[in-house]
Design an enzyme around this catalytic site. Structure first.
Site, PDB file in Angstrom:
ATOM      1  N   ASP A  41     -16.642  -1.326   6.535  1.00  0.00           N
ATOM      2  CA  ASP A  41     -16.660  -2.419   5.564  1.00  0.00           C
ATOM      3  C   ASP A  41     -17.965  -2.344   4.784  1.00  0.00           C
ATOM      4  O   ASP A  41     -18.940  -1.748   5.251  1.00  0.00           O
ATOM      5  CB  ASP A  41     -16.552  -3.787   6.265  1.00  0.00           C
ATOM      6  CG  ASP A  41     -15.975  -4.870   5.365  1.00  0.00           C
ATOM      7  OD1 ASP A  41     -16.655  -5.246   4.389  1.00  0.00           O
ATOM      8  OD2 ASP A  41     -14.859  -5.331   5.628  1.00  0.00           O
ATOM      9  N   ASN A  85      -6.789  -1.111   5.536  1.00  0.00           N
ATOM     10  CA  ASN A  85      -6.721  -2.520   5.154  1.00  0.00           C
ATOM     11  C   ASN A  85      -7.673  -2.938   4.040  1.00  0.00           C
ATOM     12  O   ASN A  85      -7.445  -3.961   3.398  1.00  0.00           O
ATOM     13  CB  ASN A  85      -6.984  -3.374   6.402  1.00  0.00           C
ATOM     14  CG  ASN A  85      -7.144  -4.838   6.092  1.00  0.00           C
ATOM     15  OD1 ASN A  85      -6.186  -5.524   5.737  1.00  0.00           O
ATOM     16  ND2 ASN A  85      -8.372  -5.332   6.215  1.00  0.00           N
ATOM     17  N   TYR A 151      -4.108  -5.439  -9.092  1.00  0.00           N
ATOM     18  CA  TYR A 151      -3.896  -5.670  -7.665  1.00  0.00           C
ATOM     19  C   TYR A 151      -2.449  -5.359  -7.283  1.00  0.00           C
ATOM     20  O   TYR A 151      -2.181  -4.598  -6.352  1.00  0.00           O
ATOM     21  CB  TYR A 151      -4.239  -7.117  -7.317  1.00  0.00           C
ATOM     22  CG  TYR A 151      -4.086  -7.427  -5.845  1.00  0.00           C
ATOM     23  CD1 TYR A 151      -5.083  -7.070  -4.936  1.00  0.00           C
ATOM     24  CD2 TYR A 151      -2.945  -8.066  -5.362  1.00  0.00           C
ATOM     25  CE1 TYR A 151      -4.943  -7.342  -3.581  1.00  0.00           C
ATOM     26  CE2 TYR A 151      -2.794  -8.349  -4.009  1.00  0.00           C
ATOM     27  CZ  TYR A 151      -3.801  -7.985  -3.126  1.00  0.00           C
ATOM     28  OH  TYR A 151      -3.653  -8.245  -1.782  1.00  0.00           O
ATOM     29  N   LYS A 155      -1.062  -2.203  -4.945  1.00  0.00           N
ATOM     30  CA  LYS A 155      -0.337  -2.445  -3.695  1.00  0.00           C
ATOM     31  C   LYS A 155       1.057  -1.820  -3.725  1.00  0.00           C
ATOM     32  O   LYS A 155       1.564  -1.362  -2.689  1.00  0.00           O
ATOM     33  CB  LYS A 155      -0.260  -3.943  -3.418  1.00  0.00           C
ATOM     34  CG  LYS A 155      -1.622  -4.576  -3.107  1.00  0.00           C
ATOM     35  CD  LYS A 155      -2.304  -3.889  -1.932  1.00  0.00           C
ATOM     36  CE  LYS A 155      -3.567  -4.590  -1.498  1.00  0.00           C
ATOM     37  NZ  LYS A 155      -4.206  -3.952  -0.330  1.00  0.00           N
ATOM     38  N   THR A 186      -7.465 -15.738   3.930  1.00  0.00           N
ATOM     39  CA  THR A 186      -8.542 -14.778   4.153  1.00  0.00           C
ATOM     40  C   THR A 186      -9.606 -14.944   3.069  1.00  0.00           C
ATOM     41  O   THR A 186      -9.414 -15.658   2.079  1.00  0.00           O
ATOM     42  CB  THR A 186      -8.036 -13.322   4.116  1.00  0.00           C
ATOM     43  OG1 THR A 186      -7.663 -12.987   2.764  1.00  0.00           O
ATOM     44  CG2 THR A 186      -6.851 -13.122   5.035  1.00  0.00           C
TER      45      THR A 186
END
Length: 254
Positions: A41, A85, A151, A155, A186
């Protein structure tokens, strides 16, 4: 209910591991017996704060950085599982976006996913036991939502990448799937100025309740719920599932 130790002795790579779905996956992998986790990360503090009861290697950097993967790949030896992820959100109509805005999202969400998955699959192929990977896609890859073009497109691309990788990996006993969540509580929402303004005015709970009004279930999922489903697909319990994009969205795409 006691968690099954279905990842006992296994090693796993998790990107975007400092918060949200990635952190939930890391915690659950450790709780279910994983021996070693490699967590990636850009958020060093978030990685440091993540408490996992197993051997953990924390890697601070962007998944879109090819040099990071050149350095990390030798340390993926023996890898069993990968949670692909890491991702960022973005707003703006396609006609109004600059190429720089577009590329900023693609660098992480698509290029970063490619670099992660390709490195993980090479590591799994090298030891000959096979393995499994799950990529975080989105319900916006299925249902067009205005204002988040890069986005949604990124995806949709990773969903199809999972299918292609599944076909390519089958001969080496490597399974690849994707999950397409709907709304999940999140930190990715914090990138939205509109979301932050609503939280400041109405509070986080009310903001999510209003956002979930377009979802038949009337709620957003938790990161732990998504992680449970992803770990099922990663685990031996999902051994017959590959090349599948699982929509888990509370009915949003209906």
């Amino acid at each position: 209910m006691t968690q099954p130790q279905d990842f006992a002795g296994r090693s796993a790579l998790v990107t975007g591991a400092a918060s949200g779905i990635g952190a939930a996956c890391a915690r659950q992998l450790a709780a279910r017996g994983a021996k070693r986790l490699i967590l990636v990360d850009v958020d060093a503090a978030g990685l440091d704060a993540l408490d996992c009861d197993c051997s953990v290697e924390r890697v601070v950097g962007s998944v879109g950085d090819e040099a990071l993967w050149r350095d990390l790949e030798p340390r993926l030896e023996g890898l069993d599982h990968a949670v692909v992820n890491a991702g960022i959100g973005a707003g703006g109509a396609i006609a109004d976006l600059s190429l720089a805005d577009w590329r900023r999202v693609m660098e992480i969400n698509l290029d970063g996913a490619f670099l992660t998955l390709s490195a993980a699959m090479r590591a799994m192929r090298a030891h000959g036991r096979g393995g499994s990977a799950v990529i975080t896609s989105s319900s916006t890859a299925v249902k067009p939502v205005p204002g988040i073009g890069p986005y949604g497109v990124s995806k949709a691309a990773v969903s199809h990448m999972a299918r292609i990788a599944a076909v390519e990996g089958a001969a080496n006993k490597i399974r690849v799937n994707a999950i397409a969540p709907g709304g999940v509580d999140t930190a990715i929402w914090e990138s939205s100025e509109e979301f932050r303004a609503s939280v400041a005015e109405n509070g986080r709970e009310a903001t999510f309740k209003a956002m979930a009004s377009t979802t038949p279930s009337g709620r957003f999922a938790s990161a732990d719920e998504m992680a449970e489903t992803m770990l099922f697909m990663l685990s031996d319990a999902g051994a017959n599932i590959t090349g599948h994009v699982l929509v888990s969205d509370g009915g949003f795409t209906l």
